[in-house]
Design a protein around this motif. Structure first.
Motif, PDB file in Angstrom:
ATOM      1  N   UNK A 231       1.158  -0.945  -0.101  1.00  0.00           N
ATOM      2  CA  UNK A 231      -0.214   0.017  -0.130  1.00  0.00           C
ATOM      3  C   UNK A 231       0.870   1.444   0.091  1.00  0.00           C
ATOM      4  N   UNK A 232       2.014   1.153   0.486  1.00  0.00           N
ATOM      5  CA  UNK A 232       3.156   2.496   0.197  1.00  0.00           C
ATOM      6  C   UNK A 232       3.937   1.903  -0.348  1.00  0.00           C
ATOM      7  N   UNK A 233       4.988   2.844  -0.890  1.00  0.00           N
ATOM      8  CA  UNK A 233       6.946   2.648  -1.044  1.00  0.00           C
ATOM      9  C   UNK A 233       7.134   3.657  -0.126  1.00  0.00           C
ATOM     10  N   UNK A 234       7.814   2.890   0.736  1.00  0.00           N
ATOM     11  CA  UNK A 234       9.083   3.480   0.756  1.00  0.00           C
ATOM     12  C   UNK A 234      10.236   4.158  -0.162  1.00  0.00           C
ATOM     13  N   UNK A 235      10.862   5.377   0.242  1.00  0.00           N
ATOM     14  CA  UNK A 235      11.820   6.110  -0.296  1.00  0.00           C
ATOM     15  C   UNK A 235      13.244   4.641  -0.244  1.00  0.00           C
ATOM     16  N   UNK A 236      12.850   4.782  -2.053  1.00  0.00           N
ATOM     17  CA  UNK A 236      14.067   3.801  -1.813  1.00  0.00           C
ATOM     18  C   UNK A 236      15.923   4.018  -1.726  1.00  0.00           C
ATOM     19  N   UNK A 237      15.892   5.559  -1.304  1.00  0.00           N
ATOM     20  CA  UNK A 237      17.692   5.204  -0.751  1.00  0.00           C
ATOM     21  C   UNK A 237      17.724   4.403   1.236  1.00  0.00           C
ATOM     22  N   UNK A 238      16.367   5.279   1.167  1.00  0.00           N
ATOM     23  CA  UNK A 238      16.459   4.483   2.836  1.00  0.00           C
ATOM     24  C   UNK A 238      16.558   3.171   2.661  1.00  0.00           C
ATOM     25  N   UNK A 239      15.910   2.601   1.922  1.00  0.00           N
ATOM     26  CA  UNK A 239      15.629   1.108   1.721  1.00  0.00           C
ATOM     27  C   UNK A 239      17.493   0.829   0.958  1.00  0.00           C
ATOM     28  N   UNK A 240      17.745   0.830   0.271  1.00  0.00           N
ATOM     29  CA  UNK A 240      19.528   0.437   0.359  1.00  0.00           C
ATOM     30  C   UNK A 240      20.766   1.327  -0.171  1.00  0.00           C
ATOM     31  N   UNK A 241      20.504   2.223   0.092  1.00  0.00           N
ATOM     32  CA  UNK A 241      21.828   3.584  -0.045  1.00  0.00           C
ATOM     33  C   UNK A 241      22.163   3.813   1.782  1.00  0.00           C
ATOM     34  N   UNK A 242      21.505   3.042   2.725  1.00  0.00           N
ATOM     35  CA  UNK A 242      22.410   3.331   3.987  1.00  0.00           C
ATOM     36  C   UNK A 242      22.730   1.795   4.523  1.00  0.00           C
ATOM     37  N   UNK A 243      21.470   1.012   4.824  1.00  0.00           N
ATOM     38  CA  UNK A 243      22.079   0.170   5.475  1.00  0.00           C
ATOM     39  C   UNK A 243      21.900  -1.593   5.016  1.00  0.00           C
ATOM     40  N   UNK A 244      22.006  -1.559   3.593  1.00  0.00           N
ATOM     41  CA  UNK A 244      21.497  -2.731   3.261  1.00  0.00           C
ATOM     42  C   UNK A 244      22.966  -3.557   3.062  1.00  0.00           C
ATOM     43  N   UNK A 245      22.607  -4.696   3.774  1.00  0.00           N
ATOM     44  CA  UNK A 245      23.526  -6.402   3.846  1.00  0.00           C
ATOM     45  C   UNK A 245      23.540  -7.443   3.362  1.00  0.00           C
ATOM     46  N   UNK A 246      22.402  -7.296   2.505  1.00  0.00           N
ATOM     47  CA  UNK A 246      21.905  -8.759   2.256  1.00  0.00           C
ATOM     48  C   UNK A 246      23.059  -9.274   1.659  1.00  0.00           C
ATOM     49  N   UNK A 247      23.520 -10.351   1.419  1.00  0.00           N
ATOM     50  CA  UNK A 247      24.524 -10.740   0.030  1.00  0.00           C
ATOM     51  C   UNK A 247      24.466 -12.004   0.141  1.00  0.00           C
ATOM     52  N   UNK A 248      23.906 -11.998  -1.230  1.00  0.00           N
ATOM     53  CA  UNK A 248      23.391 -13.595  -1.624  1.00  0.00           C
ATOM     54  C   UNK A 248      24.723 -15.107  -1.774  1.00  0.00           C
TER      55      UNK A 248
END
Length: 419
Positions: A65-82
């Motif tokens: 129902x919402x979209x969070x600012x992508x910069x907040x999702x990926x440009x800060x603390x994104x730590x998932x590793x494949x």
């Protein structure tokens, strides 16, 4: 879209633009699962955002129902590793070998990965002899890929990134993506950029979580703010055909709890073959279109999480030392819905070095290295990264010096004793 702080409300279907949306499940306000914090006090102060899935009553697409600012999702603390999950690495390696043979790729072929993360998938294509380029906005994983010799554009799949790649490398023979294209903020914009980046008669293959499996298995923990869309074949077929792709195959696999793979071609011929028609017809007769099932799904999820919370609190009341294993994005959602906190969970073991030493957002549960198991031996372990259950159990068995109860929260709650 209505704006509110760091997110905006999505008021139309992202595939067909209908305004006729209804709520499937409302999970309340949940912190961003990847927003791990360096300090305990900052973790307690982490923001929470609405987490609700809506259904389009015209094309049956499911989306947040919402979209969070992508910069907040990926440009800060994104730590998932494949690279962390062995089974996922094996899956990507087999996929690359299959695609290389299936589409007669060679040393002159350019393979581009959208959401390339740490370059795990492209590494195998490079080993096979292909030219490779990744696109990913998450700085930490992308820098790891570059360090290992995988050229990566650290950006979203926007017009500038497309122009840069075409100028430096040319257009792609194959564009691929794994569990990334449910994350994108501007869906139509990105898919049209992918179309432009691909050679005529080139192939576009992507894998996404299959929402049919999510519904059947109650794997609601794949619902989080990074995942804006919850895909199935029929709405995607209509949308992709409308922009010029020919869908030549749909198939499924069990990786990551259940995945849909779409194979498309950039060609003027967009007539569906018999296998595609059969898949679409089968899906239309599934629970994806059963209103009674869909209307009761939220109740079933809440019941399951209530039971999960009770089990953990019972262990705690009996004096057990409880830990988690794996701090994926889904861990924040599971803990929040089960009403659990650091009062019950002492810490979480983690194999990903980018997460060690940090704290879960809002709950402030510390994350420690799985190498510290013997010094912090628990009585009970909750396997949050349950989709890597087999690998985690093997790791635990090597480390235990006394009996441990392992709890798997999904698809159904089960307790396994390890000695």
């Amino acid at each position: 879209m209505e704006k509110s702080n760091s997110y905006r409300k999505i008021s139309v279907c992202r595939l067909c633009e209908s305004k006729d949306l209804s709520s499937l499940i409302n999970l309340g306000r949940i912190p961003l699962g990847n927003n791990l914090q360096e300090k305990e006090n900052l973790a307690f102060e982490a923001e929470s955002f609405p987490l609700e899935v809506n259904r389009c009553n015209r094309c049956n697409h499911f989306q947040l129902s919402i979209a969070v600012d992508p910069k907040k999702l990926y440009k800060t603390n994104y730590t998932y590793l494949s690279r962390i999950g062995r089974s996922f690495v094996d899956h990507l390696n087999k996929y690359a070998e299959w695609a290389y043979k299936k589409f007669s790729l060679n040393d002159n072929s350019l393979v581009i990965d959208i959401g390339s993360n740490d370059g795990t998938c492209l590494k195998q294509f490079k080993n096979l002899g292909c030219k490779v380029v990744g696109i990913d906005p998450a700085t930490k994983p992308a820098k790891l890929a570059i360090k290992e010799g995988i050229p990566t554009i650290i950006d979203f799949c926007n017009v500038n990134a497309v122009k840069e790649i075409i100028k430096r490398y040319g257009k792609a023979d194959l564009i691929t993506s794994h569990n990334a294209l449910a994350h994108i903020d501007n869906f139509d914009y990105v898919f049209k950029n992918i179309f432009d980046l691909l050679k005529n008669d080139g192939y576009f293959i992507f894998e996404i979580g299959y929402f049919r499996n999510v519904l059947i298995k109650k794997c609601f923990d794949t619902i989080y703010h990074e995942h804006i869309d919850y895909h199935h074949a029929n709405p995607l077929f209509k949308y992709m055909s409308s922009i010029g792709f020919q869908i030549i195959d749909f198939n499924t696999n069990e990786i990551q709890g259940g995945t849909l793979r779409i194979t498309a071609k950039k060609t003027k011929d967009n007539i569906a073959n018999n296998n595609v028609k059969k898949f679409l017809d089968n899906e239309k007769n599934s629970i994806l279109y059963e209103n009674d099932f869909l209307n009761n799904w939220e109740y079933k999820v809440n019941l399951l999480m209530k039971d999960f919370g009770k089990k953990i609190k019972k262990f705690k009341s009996e004096g057990a030392k409880i830990a988690g294993y794996g701090a994926p994005t889904k861990s924040s959602l599971l803990l929040s819905l089960a009403n659990l906190s650091k009062n019950e969970i002492s810490f979480i073991f983690e194999d990903n070095e980018l997460k060690v030493g940090k704290y879960l957002p809002k709950l402030a549960i510390p994350i420690i290295s799985s190498e510290e198991f013997k010094d912090n031996h628990p009585d009970v372990i909750i396997i949050f990264a349950w989709n890597f259950y087999n690998e985690i159990v093997k790791s635990i068995k090597k480390r235990v010096s006394k009996p441990v109860s392992c709890i798997v929260p999904l698809p159904e709650i089960k307790v396994i004793e390890i000695e």
